[in-house]
Design a protein around this motif. Structure first.
Motif: not given
Length: 162
Positions: A39-40, A46-55
């Motif tokens: 959302q930000m 702005k184009k940003v590649n976001f992903s969830v990290y499994d730890g």
């Protein structure tokens, strides 16, 4: 240039990277944080590649990033037993620089330990990130209220401008 915001939270550093024309990536263990980050980025267009990290494993090739930012005390929120693995992963995927904010000292003049990173005080962050040269570990000093004397975002911005 390609950069990673590890533990991106709301995505403010990721968006700043994109603002500087960097191919920006942000990972966080929280799905909700990734939603807020997206959302930000959309708000600032702005184009940003976001992903969830499994730890466990960062799904990027070796030396994929020119630099990684790990700010806001993210490492202090990770159980000490997992720090070594995460440090290895960050070093594996990063070519040149890792910018880390990490609390390692007691701050209260009365000897009380702050509420952040309590189990980490005997951790040697330099040994965890032994692939990289430590530039300055005195950029941040903790105040009694737990806030830093210098904004990590300002330091990061100055780093990107160089």
């Amino acid at each position: 240039m390609r950069g990673l915001d590890f533990g991106c939270g709301s995505g403010r550093q990721s968006v700043l990277m994109a603002e500087f024309g960097i191919e920006a990536y942000g990972v966080d263990i929280s799905q909700k944080a990734i939603e807020i980050s997206k959302q930000m980025a959309a708000y600032f267009d702005k184009k940003v590649n976001f992903s969830v990290y499994d730890g466990k494993k960062l799904e990027f090739p070796d030396e994929f990033f020119d630099f990684t930012a790990c700010l806001g005390g993210v490492l202090n929120c990770i159980p000490k037993s997992e720090l070594e693995n995460i440090a290895k992963e960050l070093q594996r995927i990063t070519k040149t620089y890792i910018c880390v904010f990490y609390v390692q000292e007691k701050i209260d003049k009365n000897g009380n330990i702050p509420n952040v990173g309590i189990e980490h005080f005997d951790c040697d962050i330099e040994k965890l990130f032994d692939k990289f040269k430590l530039i300055d570990k005195s950029l941040f000093h903790m105040r009694d209220n737990g806030l830093t004397t210098t904004s990590e975002l300002l330091i990061f911005k100055n780093f990107l401008e160089k």
